[in-house]
Design a protein around this motif. Structure first.
Motif, PDB file in Angstrom:
ATOM      1  N   GLY A 115       2.307  21.228   5.557  1.00 43.23           N
ATOM      2  CA  GLY A 115       2.792  20.429   4.435  1.00 43.23           C
ATOM      3  C   GLY A 115       4.045  20.997   3.803  1.00 43.23           C
ATOM      4  N   ASP A 116       4.574  22.087   4.345  1.00 42.55           N
ATOM      5  CA  ASP A 116       5.753  22.737   3.774  1.00 42.55           C
ATOM      6  C   ASP A 116       7.022  21.930   4.025  1.00 42.55           C
ATOM      7  OD1 ASP A 116       4.084  24.788   3.076  1.00 42.55           O
ATOM      8  OD2 ASP A 116       4.889  26.241   4.514  1.00 42.55           O
ATOM      9  N   PHE A 117       8.008  22.154   3.170  1.00 41.73           N
ATOM     10  CA  PHE A 117       9.353  21.645   3.414  1.00 41.73           C
ATOM     11  C   PHE A 117       9.829  22.158   4.773  1.00 41.73           C
ATOM     12  CE2 PHE A 117      13.927  22.514   3.409  1.00 41.73           C
ATOM     13  CZ  PHE A 117      14.442  21.260   3.109  1.00 41.73           C
ATOM     14  N   GLY A 118      10.320  21.260   5.620  1.00 46.05           N
ATOM     15  CA  GLY A 118      10.870  21.665   6.911  1.00 46.05           C
ATOM     16  C   GLY A 118       9.853  21.890   8.012  1.00 46.05           C
ATOM     17  N   SER A 119       8.574  21.649   7.739  1.00 42.42           N
ATOM     18  CA  SER A 119       7.561  21.957   8.756  1.00 42.42           C
ATOM     19  C   SER A 119       7.616  21.007   9.953  1.00 42.42           C
ATOM     20  CB  SER A 119       6.157  21.974   8.149  1.00 42.42           C
ATOM     21  OG  SER A 119       5.849  20.750   7.514  1.00 42.42           O
ATOM     22  N   ARG A 120       8.160  19.813   9.779  1.00 42.04           N
ATOM     23  CA  ARG A 120       8.312  18.916  10.937  1.00 42.04           C
ATOM     24  C   ARG A 120       9.354  19.478  11.894  1.00 42.04           C
ATOM     25  NH1 ARG A 120      11.086  14.445  12.911  1.00 42.04           N
ATOM     26  NH2 ARG A 120       9.778  12.913  14.000  1.00 42.04           N
ATOM     27  N   ALA A 121      10.470  19.959  11.355  1.00 44.35           N
ATOM     28  CA  ALA A 121      11.495  20.575  12.200  1.00 44.35           C
ATOM     29  C   ALA A 121      10.951  21.847  12.847  1.00 44.35           C
ATOM     30  CB  ALA A 121      12.738  20.896  11.376  1.00 44.35           C
ATOM     31  N   ARG A 122      10.155  22.585  12.116  1.00 39.45           N
ATOM     32  CA  ARG A 122       9.543  23.800  12.674  1.00 39.45           C
ATOM     33  C   ARG A 122       8.674  23.460  13.878  1.00 39.45           C
ATOM     34  NH1 ARG A 122       5.191  27.555   9.355  1.00 39.45           N
ATOM     35  NH2 ARG A 122       5.760  29.598  10.240  1.00 39.45           N
ATOM     36  N   ARG A 123       7.899  22.370  13.786  1.00 39.80           N
ATOM     37  CA  ARG A 123       7.067  21.981  14.906  1.00 39.80           C
ATOM     38  C   ARG A 123       7.933  21.487  16.076  1.00 39.80           C
ATOM     39  NH1 ARG A 123       1.751  21.113  15.111  1.00 39.80           N
ATOM     40  NH2 ARG A 123       1.868  23.087  13.955  1.00 39.80           N
ATOM     41  N   ALA A 124       9.015  20.766  15.762  1.00 39.09           N
ATOM     42  CA  ALA A 124       9.913  20.310  16.825  1.00 39.09           C
ATOM     43  C   ALA A 124      10.463  21.498  17.614  1.00 39.09           C
ATOM     44  CB  ALA A 124      11.058  19.496  16.229  1.00 39.09           C
ATOM     45  N   ILE A 125      10.855  22.544  16.900  1.00 37.71           N
ATOM     46  CA  ILE A 125      11.381  23.750  17.550  1.00 37.71           C
ATOM     47  C   ILE A 125      10.284  24.429  18.368  1.00 37.71           C
ATOM     48  CG2 ILE A 125      12.080  26.128  17.084  1.00 37.71           C
ATOM     49  CD1 ILE A 125      14.469  24.482  16.811  1.00 37.71           C
ATOM     50  N   SER A 126       9.102  24.575  17.796  1.00 41.68           N
ATOM     51  CA  SER A 126       8.041  25.309  18.492  1.00 41.68           C
ATOM     52  C   SER A 126       7.612  24.587  19.763  1.00 41.68           C
ATOM     53  CB  SER A 126       6.838  25.528  17.562  1.00 41.68           C
ATOM     54  OG  SER A 126       6.161  24.313  17.308  1.00 41.68           O
ATOM     55  N   LEU A 127       7.654  23.260  19.767  1.00 43.46           N
ATOM     56  CA  LEU A 127       7.295  22.508  20.972  1.00 43.46           C
ATOM     57  C   LEU A 127       8.373  22.668  22.038  1.00 43.46           C
ATOM     58  CD1 LEU A 127       5.815  19.254  19.392  1.00 43.46           C
ATOM     59  CD2 LEU A 127       4.577  21.225  20.320  1.00 43.46           C
ATOM     60  N   LEU A 128       9.626  22.669  21.632  1.00 40.40           N
ATOM     61  CA  LEU A 128      10.714  22.941  22.573  1.00 40.40           C
ATOM     62  C   LEU A 128      10.560  24.339  23.166  1.00 40.40           C
ATOM     63  CD1 LEU A 128      13.788  21.476  20.650  1.00 40.40           C
ATOM     64  CD2 LEU A 128      13.110  20.823  22.960  1.00 40.40           C
ATOM     65  N   GLU A 129      10.256  25.305  22.312  1.00 40.07           N
ATOM     66  CA  GLU A 129      10.163  26.692  22.755  1.00 40.07           C
ATOM     67  C   GLU A 129       8.966  26.950  23.658  1.00 40.07           C
ATOM     68  OE1 GLU A 129      12.346  29.012  19.026  1.00 40.07           O
ATOM     69  OE2 GLU A 129      10.172  28.748  18.998  1.00 40.07           O
ATOM     70  N   GLY A 130       7.937  26.118  23.563  1.00 43.53           N
ATOM     71  CA  GLY A 130       6.732  26.347  24.340  1.00 43.53           C
ATOM     72  C   GLY A 130       6.604  25.510  25.592  1.00 43.53           C
ATOM     73  N   SER A 131       7.582  24.679  25.878  1.00 46.86           N
ATOM     74  CA  SER A 131       7.464  23.761  27.007  1.00 46.86           C
ATOM     75  C   SER A 131       7.908  24.402  28.317  1.00 46.86           C
ATOM     76  CB  SER A 131       8.295  22.500  26.737  1.00 46.86           C
ATOM     77  OG  SER A 131       9.664  22.837  26.596  1.00 46.86           O
ATOM     78  N   THR A 132       7.515  23.770  29.414  1.00 44.02           N
ATOM     79  CA  THR A 132       8.005  24.169  30.734  1.00 44.02           C
ATOM     80  C   THR A 132       9.038  23.171  31.253  1.00 44.02           C
ATOM     81  OG1 THR A 132       6.138  23.036  31.790  1.00 44.02           O
ATOM     82  CG2 THR A 132       5.887  25.388  31.340  1.00 44.02           C
TER      83      THR A 132
END
Length: 335
Positions: A115-132
């Motif tokens: 629910g934090d400010f910017g947490s949607r962008a944080r998830r977007a980054i983490s999914l990019l970083e964790g993909s193959t």
């Protein structure tokens, strides 16, 4: 190389769902949804298989549409290095997604950082970083130079992933199956991890995109760090899209913290003291556009303790102004 049934991820739900459905259809797969909550009947574009294809000569491929409310590190299926994690990115608004100040979830329990400010962008980054595999969709109307930039950003954020302009989901999965490189464990794919290990070598490059490593042995003065972050966020030294690593705050001595920054949002959270190392102070990777590495280093160095502050010791440091959010108490687990 053997690849497991694909997990399709991404913060853009309509594009992710369409891609997952297309992949399931192209591979005679069985489409399922993985989500923390049950999907609403009104959610657009959600069409799940109710049974495996009857004509399948072998066990059907499972294609999982993974809701953005689930993080990859908490998803057991993603932990296997052989897992196929496909991150679907809408090329038209990829940069907007990485700067998005909205929360990932509007209504959350107290303490839930989704629910934090910017947490949607944080998830977007983490999914990019964790993909193959990173696939860009809706790219046809994007200028060639801009596509090169977007693909390079993706490659910097995750040098271990293949990056493709998607034409057909079936082609994408075949391209991944033809890859010969050894699978990389989930927590070792992120570009910032590569950078801190001096192994950052993205396949795609563009002079506008830079990843640099910042190191400093002195703790940060939190008030000066807060001012430095505002200065960096202003764009004075280029656009920092992502920075991550480890740091120490002088007012909180003896604790190594995780530095996690995306767009205009930053999380500096304490790590358990059992992973603290005497030699680690500030070790941070920064990725961005048109960066001024010397200016960034100068600004961050200015937030570190001066000679006089350093010699004054922790008893003095604890009295420094500290505008950063308070930390919860760290409770050590019994052996």
């Amino acid at each position: 190389m053997e690849h497991r049934d694909p997990l399709v991820v991404g913060v853009c739900a309509p594009e992710r769902r369409r891609y997952a459905a297309s992949l399931a259809s192209a591979t005679d797969g069985y489409l399922i949804l993985l989500a923390e909550r049950a999907p609403s009947q009104q959610e657009e574009g959600l069409h799940l298989s109710t049974a495996p294809p009857l004509a399948a000569a072998s066990p059907p491929r499972i294609v999982a549409d993974v809701s953005a409310d689930l993080g990859l590190p908490h998803l057991g299926l993603a932990a296997d290095p052989r897992s196929t994690v496909i991150c679907v990115v809408d090329a038209v608004h990829m940069l907007d997604d990485l700067h998005d100040g909205r929360p990932l979830i509007d209504a959350v329990a107290e303490g839930d950082d989704r629910g934090d400010f910017g947490s949607r962008a944080r998830r977007a980054i983490s999914l990019l970083e964790g993909s193959t595999l990173i696939v860009l969709v809706n790219w046809e109307t994007v200028a060639t130079a801009d596509l090169a930039l977007l693909m390079t950003i993706a490659s910097h954020l995750n040098p271990a992933a293949r990056v493709r302009l998607s034409r057909e989901a079936a082609e994408d999965i075949r391209s991944l199956s033809s890859a010969q490189q050894e699978p990389t464990p989930l927590l070792e794919r992120a570009g910032w991890v590569h950078a801190l290990n001096d192994e950052h070598d993205p396949y795609m490059t563009d002079p506008r995109v830079t990843t640099l490593r910042y190191e400093q042995q002195r703790p940060f003065h939190p008030a000066r760090l807060s001012a430095a972050l505002d200065d960096i966020d202003s764009g004075a030294y280029g656009t920092v899209l992502r920075s991550a690593g480890f740091c120490r705050l002088a007012t909180r001595p003896g604790i190594l913290a995780r530095w996690d920054h995306v767009g205009s949002a930053i999380w500096i959270d304490p790590l358990s003291s059992d992973i603290e190392t005497a030699t680690t102070a500030q070790d941070i990777s920064l990725t961005g556009l048109n960066l001024d590495p010397a200016g960034l280093r100068r600004t961050l160095d200015g937030a570190a303790l001066t000679d006089d502050e350093l010699t004054a010791g922790p008893s003095t440091w604890r009295r420094f102004a500290d505008p950063l959010p308070a930390w919860p108490l760290i409770v050590e687990e019994s052996p």
